[in-house]
Design a protein around this motif. Sequence first.
Motif, short mmCIF file in Angstrom:
data_model
loop_
_atom_site.label_atom_id
_atom_site.label_comp_id
_atom_site.label_asym_id
_atom_site.label_seq_id
_atom_site.Cartn_x
_atom_site.Cartn_y
_atom_site.Cartn_z
N UNK A 28 10.78 -35.34 -11.82
CA UNK A 28 9.92 -36.31 -11.16
C UNK A 28 10.43 -36.72 -9.79
N UNK A 29 11.59 -36.24 -9.39
CA UNK A 29 12.16 -36.68 -8.12
C UNK A 29 11.34 -36.21 -6.94
N UNK A 30 10.53 -35.17 -7.11
CA UNK A 30 9.69 -34.67 -6.04
C UNK A 30 8.22 -34.73 -6.48
N UNK A 31 7.84 -35.84 -7.11
CA UNK A 31 6.50 -35.93 -7.69
C UNK A 31 5.42 -35.74 -6.65
N UNK A 32 5.61 -36.26 -5.42
CA UNK A 32 4.59 -36.10 -4.39
C UNK A 32 4.36 -34.65 -4.04
N UNK A 33 5.43 -33.87 -3.98
CA UNK A 33 5.29 -32.44 -3.68
C UNK A 33 4.51 -31.74 -4.78
N UNK A 34 4.86 -32.02 -6.04
CA UNK A 34 4.19 -31.35 -7.15
C UNK A 34 2.76 -31.83 -7.32
N UNK A 35 2.49 -33.07 -6.94
CA UNK A 35 1.11 -33.56 -6.99
C UNK A 35 0.21 -32.74 -6.08
N UNK A 36 0.68 -32.46 -4.86
CA UNK A 36 -0.17 -31.68 -3.96
C UNK A 36 -0.30 -30.23 -4.43
N UNK A 37 0.74 -29.70 -5.09
CA UNK A 37 0.60 -28.36 -5.66
C UNK A 37 -0.48 -28.34 -6.74
N UNK A 38 -0.44 -29.34 -7.58
CA UNK A 38 -1.43 -29.43 -8.66
C UNK A 38 -2.84 -29.58 -8.11
N UNK A 39 -3.03 -30.53 -7.20
CA UNK A 39 -4.38 -30.79 -6.68
C UNK A 39 -4.89 -29.59 -5.90
N UNK A 123 8.19 -19.10 -12.17
CA UNK A 123 8.38 -18.16 -11.07
C UNK A 123 9.83 -17.96 -10.69
N UNK A 124 10.72 -18.84 -11.16
CA UNK A 124 12.11 -18.76 -10.74
C UNK A 124 12.28 -19.38 -9.36
N UNK A 125 13.36 -19.00 -8.68
CA UNK A 125 13.67 -19.58 -7.38
C UNK A 125 13.12 -18.69 -6.26
N UNK A 126 12.48 -19.32 -5.29
CA UNK A 126 11.93 -18.59 -4.15
C UNK A 126 12.45 -19.23 -2.87
N UNK A 127 12.33 -18.50 -1.76
CA UNK A 127 12.96 -18.91 -0.51
C UNK A 127 12.04 -19.74 0.37
N UNK A 128 11.15 -20.51 -0.24
CA UNK A 128 10.21 -21.30 0.54
C UNK A 128 9.61 -22.38 -0.35
N UNK A 129 8.91 -23.33 0.28
CA UNK A 129 8.11 -24.33 -0.43
C UNK A 129 6.67 -24.19 0.06
N UNK A 130 5.72 -24.19 -0.87
CA UNK A 130 4.32 -24.02 -0.51
C UNK A 130 3.59 -25.34 -0.44
#
Length: 357
Positions: A28-39, A123-130
């Motif tokens: 949950x420490x990056x909830x804002x990031x994961x929220x935008x991924x979900x939406x 997906x494992x670890x990748x060299x970027x954030x989407x």
Amino acid sequence: MPHCLSWLLDPPNPRWVPLLLALGLSGCSHAGYYTQLLSGQLELLQRREPVAELLADPARDPVLRQRLALAQAARAFASARLGLPDNRSYRLYADLARPFVLWNLFATPEFSLAPQTQCFPIAGCVAYRGFYEQNRARGAAALLQQQGLDTYVAGVEAYSTLGWFDDPLLNTMLHWDDQRLAAVIFHELAHQQFYLPGDTAFNESYASFVEAEGLRQWRAARGLPVPADNRERQREQFGALVLASRARLETLYASGQSEAELRHGKAVEFERLRAEYRQLRAREWAGVGRYDGWIDSPLNNAKLLPFGLYEQWVPAFAKLFRQVQGDWPAFYARVKGLGELPSAMREQALKNLQAER
């Protein structure tokens, strides 16, 4: 309760549970990031339409219908002739009304080419954030720059959910020429056929081989000649130029020099890269360069990260394909076998294949 936990306890649709679980497990420490991924992913899913219905509707844009018909021919070929998954992916269409489906953010330290990685349970670890919004990607990049990191934001026109969802054709893909459109369908379906979490070079090299060999067979089946343009050759030459620059930077960063010396050497190297590009363009491309915008915009370590990941092991997979005499199911079985090896053994096996003639 934390928003990320509410996704798990009250998901909007059972088919989305794998994605929600992946996001929740990431913390949950990056909830804002994961929220935008979900939406962003949910918006994409909600915009999907069956291609068959679009093709049957004479009121729809005839150019759109022509492009979708071509994509469906490539999609059918992928399963019938290349042994790729036969499912609903790329038999749906979504218009996102924007030029890219998402934007990837790459980041490195100032004096290193080691990427900041983002890890996911599936997906494992990748060299970027989407990011599904360009401004979010730019904002995240600005925060990392304040920490002294090099950053680069790149638009992405297509991606695969690795079979968790029925991936649609996107409006971002349809402006490509016929060959590239077919090739990307082959590439993304290859990821659905096999994906090794945490090994980007393996995954992308394997999918790039399937793309290239699939496109060769697609052209042959349709009686199409090899393209007369030199875009592929230019891409290879430019990639080699950037990889050589990256290797020199790695040597520089390992030299033990002071920060001031490293900073100066880094600037000198990027000017060398620009000069070598201009020489290549004048010598072999008749002064016309496809990469002028890239080379003339600011350069840093993060901007070099995508190079090499898609090509590193392609010759090894080509050798593997020849060993099974072009039998696609046998090839995929061998790829899966390589993927099951421990990392060091897998890399050595790929090197051995690469060295064989």
